[in-house]
Scaffold this motif. Structure first.
Motif, PDB file in Angstrom:
ATOM      1  N   GLY A  46       6.711  11.735  -4.258  1.00  0.00           N
ATOM      2  CA  GLY A  46       5.459  11.706  -3.507  1.00  0.00           C
ATOM      3  C   GLY A  46       4.273  12.208  -4.324  1.00  0.00           C
ATOM      4  O   GLY A  46       4.435  12.850  -5.375  1.00  0.00           O
ATOM      5  N   GLU A  47       3.089  11.931  -3.812  1.00  0.00           N
ATOM      6  CA  GLU A  47       1.851  12.314  -4.495  1.00  0.00           C
ATOM      7  C   GLU A  47       1.774  13.812  -4.748  1.00  0.00           C
ATOM      8  O   GLU A  47       1.327  14.243  -5.820  1.00  0.00           O
ATOM      9  CB  GLU A  47       0.636  11.872  -3.681  1.00  0.00           C
ATOM     10  CG  GLU A  47       0.425  10.396  -3.638  1.00  0.00           C
ATOM     11  CD  GLU A  47      -0.731  10.003  -2.726  1.00  0.00           C
ATOM     12  OE1 GLU A  47      -1.314  10.884  -2.049  1.00  0.00           O
ATOM     13  OE2 GLU A  47      -1.056   8.805  -2.701  1.00  0.00           O
TER      14      GLU A  47
ATOM     15  N   LEU B 216       4.094  14.741  -7.613  1.00  0.00           N
ATOM     16  CA  LEU B 216       3.530  14.255  -8.881  1.00  0.00           C
ATOM     17  C   LEU B 216       2.311  15.073  -9.296  1.00  0.00           C
ATOM     18  O   LEU B 216       2.146  15.398 -10.479  1.00  0.00           O
ATOM     19  CB  LEU B 216       3.177  12.770  -8.782  1.00  0.00           C
ATOM     20  CG  LEU B 216       4.354  11.804  -8.682  1.00  0.00           C
ATOM     21  CD1 LEU B 216       3.866  10.385  -8.399  1.00  0.00           C
ATOM     22  CD2 LEU B 216       5.195  11.839  -9.946  1.00  0.00           C
ATOM     23  N   ALA B 217       1.469  15.421  -8.338  1.00  0.00           N
ATOM     24  CA  ALA B 217       0.277  16.213  -8.642  1.00  0.00           C
ATOM     25  C   ALA B 217       0.673  17.570  -9.228  1.00  0.00           C
ATOM     26  O   ALA B 217       0.075  18.020 -10.218  1.00  0.00           O
ATOM     27  CB  ALA B 217      -0.577  16.390  -7.393  1.00  0.00           C
TER      28      ALA B 217
ATOM     29  N   ARG C  53      -4.313  15.588  -6.089  1.00  0.00           N
ATOM     30  CA  ARG C  53      -3.754  14.383  -5.445  1.00  0.00           C
ATOM     31  C   ARG C  53      -4.662  13.184  -5.676  1.00  0.00           C
ATOM     32  O   ARG C  53      -4.179  12.059  -5.844  1.00  0.00           O
ATOM     33  CB  ARG C  53      -3.584  14.613  -3.940  1.00  0.00           C
ATOM     34  CG  ARG C  53      -2.217  15.109  -3.578  1.00  0.00           C
ATOM     35  CD  ARG C  53      -2.100  15.327  -2.105  1.00  0.00           C
ATOM     36  NE  ARG C  53      -1.716  14.105  -1.414  1.00  0.00           N
ATOM     37  CZ  ARG C  53      -1.617  14.006  -0.097  1.00  0.00           C
ATOM     38  NH1 ARG C  53      -1.909  15.035   0.668  1.00  0.00           N
ATOM     39  NH2 ARG C  53      -1.249  12.879   0.451  1.00  0.00           N
ATOM     40  N   ASN C  54      -5.984  13.409  -5.645  1.00  0.00           N
ATOM     41  CA  ASN C  54      -6.912  12.302  -5.877  1.00  0.00           C
ATOM     42  C   ASN C  54      -6.718  11.700  -7.272  1.00  0.00           C
ATOM     43  O   ASN C  54      -6.800  10.484  -7.439  1.00  0.00           O
ATOM     44  CB  ASN C  54      -8.364  12.759  -5.699  1.00  0.00           C
ATOM     45  CG  ASN C  54      -8.740  12.893  -4.238  1.00  0.00           C
ATOM     46  OD1 ASN C  54      -8.120  12.283  -3.369  1.00  0.00           O
ATOM     47  ND2 ASN C  54      -9.752  13.692  -3.966  1.00  0.00           N
TER      48      ASN C  54
ATOM     49  N   ILE D 238      -3.913  11.734  -8.984  1.00  0.00           N
ATOM     50  CA  ILE D 238      -2.644  10.976  -8.918  1.00  0.00           C
ATOM     51  C   ILE D 238      -2.865   9.648  -8.217  1.00  0.00           C
ATOM     52  O   ILE D 238      -2.374   8.608  -8.676  1.00  0.00           O
ATOM     53  CB  ILE D 238      -1.544  11.804  -8.198  1.00  0.00           C
ATOM     54  CG1 ILE D 238      -1.043  12.917  -9.114  1.00  0.00           C
ATOM     55  CG2 ILE D 238      -0.381  10.923  -7.749  1.00  0.00           C
ATOM     56  CD1 ILE D 238      -0.301  12.445 -10.359  1.00  0.00           C
ATOM     57  N   ARG D 239      -3.606   9.650  -7.128  1.00  0.00           N
ATOM     58  CA  ARG D 239      -3.891   8.385  -6.418  1.00  0.00           C
ATOM     59  C   ARG D 239      -4.607   7.401  -7.345  1.00  0.00           C
ATOM     60  O   ARG D 239      -4.288   6.211  -7.355  1.00  0.00           O
ATOM     61  CB  ARG D 239      -4.754   8.640  -5.182  1.00  0.00           C
ATOM     62  CG  ARG D 239      -3.998   9.183  -4.025  1.00  0.00           C
ATOM     63  CD  ARG D 239      -4.871   9.181  -2.765  1.00  0.00           C
ATOM     64  NE  ARG D 239      -4.266  10.005  -1.759  1.00  0.00           N
ATOM     65  CZ  ARG D 239      -4.790  11.109  -1.257  1.00  0.00           C
ATOM     66  NH1 ARG D 239      -5.966  11.521  -1.652  1.00  0.00           N
ATOM     67  NH2 ARG D 239      -4.159  11.804  -0.349  1.00  0.00           N
TER      68      ARG D 239
ATOM     69  N   ILE E 193      -2.158   6.088  -9.912  1.00  0.00           N
ATOM     70  CA  ILE E 193      -1.269   5.109  -9.281  1.00  0.00           C
ATOM     71  C   ILE E 193      -2.005   3.781  -9.096  1.00  0.00           C
ATOM     72  O   ILE E 193      -1.437   2.708  -9.329  1.00  0.00           O
ATOM     73  CB  ILE E 193      -0.718   5.651  -7.940  1.00  0.00           C
ATOM     74  CG1 ILE E 193       0.306   6.758  -8.213  1.00  0.00           C
ATOM     75  CG2 ILE E 193      -0.110   4.537  -7.090  1.00  0.00           C
ATOM     76  CD1 ILE E 193       0.761   7.529  -6.984  1.00  0.00           C
TER      77      ILE E 193
ATOM     78  N   VAL F 170       2.553  -0.313  -4.212  1.00  0.00           N
ATOM     79  CA  VAL F 170       2.352   0.687  -3.161  1.00  0.00           C
ATOM     80  C   VAL F 170       2.618   0.013  -1.828  1.00  0.00           C
ATOM     81  O   VAL F 170       2.013  -1.006  -1.510  1.00  0.00           O
ATOM     82  CB  VAL F 170       0.919   1.265  -3.207  1.00  0.00           C
ATOM     83  CG1 VAL F 170       0.709   2.260  -2.065  1.00  0.00           C
ATOM     84  CG2 VAL F 170       0.652   1.921  -4.553  1.00  0.00           C
TER      85      VAL F 170
ATOM     86  N   THR G 189       5.462   4.728  -3.079  1.00  0.00           N
ATOM     87  CA  THR G 189       5.126   3.998  -4.299  1.00  0.00           C
ATOM     88  C   THR G 189       6.410   3.680  -5.038  1.00  0.00           C
ATOM     89  O   THR G 189       7.280   4.547  -5.191  1.00  0.00           O
ATOM     90  CB  THR G 189       4.191   4.853  -5.191  1.00  0.00           C
ATOM     91  OG1 THR G 189       3.039   5.220  -4.423  1.00  0.00           O
ATOM     92  CG2 THR G 189       3.754   4.082  -6.414  1.00  0.00           C
TER      93      THR G 189
END
Length: 153
Positions: A34-35, A38-39, A46-47, A49-50, A53, A64, A70
């Motif tokens: 999950g985000e 990963l973050a 998280r932004n 990482i988003r 992605i 996604v 993802t």
């Protein structure tokens, strides 16, 4: 003067994430962590990482699925990177490796070209070499002329 392109944090993170996926041997269809995980793992927001992605989604590496997560793409976008060279982050090592490959392949190709060359091919190459030895012709033009005139076996 050449334009220097500095990568943004999401671009750098996308490179790191791509390397991670490659090193961890993620398979097509396999779900990524999950985000939030990963973050934390990449020590970014998280932004970021988003955004990373999203970059990998646009280049065909990830898919996604809203509400599901993802996933590694079913098949990579081969048209833009058939050898997957963009997945390799150490570009200096990549450059050295590509030179090593050329050194392994090109001498044999040159030997085969010489072996199968016709008298016409040899005469044509001699003419090209004469043009290339002219100091009044810029090197770039010489090289492009040479490459465009190489006989096809």
């Amino acid at each position: 003067m050449a334009n220097i392109h500095y990568k943004s944090l999401p671009e750098k993170t996308a490179d790191l994430l791509s390397d991670y996926l490659y090193q961890q041997n993620f398979r097509s269809g396999e779900k990524l962590p999950g985000e939030i995980v990963l973050a934390k793992q990449f020590d970014v927001s998280r932004n970021t990482i988003r955004s990373a992605i999203k970059i990998l989604k646009e280049n065909g590496t990830l898919e996604v699925q809203r509400g599901s997560g993802t996933f590694m793409a079913a098949r990579k976008n081969l048209s833009s990177d058939p050898l997957g060279l963009t997945l390799i982050s150490d570009k200096q090592k990549l450059g050295k490796d590509l030179i090593d490959v050329r050194l392994m392949v090109e001498p044999k190709l040159a030997a085969l070209a010489a072996e199968y060359a016709t008298p016409f091919d040899i005469k044509n190459l001699e003419e090209i070499c004469k043009v290339n030895s002219n100091p009044r012709v810029p090197f770039v033009l010489q090289e492009s002329h040479f490459v465009n005139e190489i006989p096809v076996l």
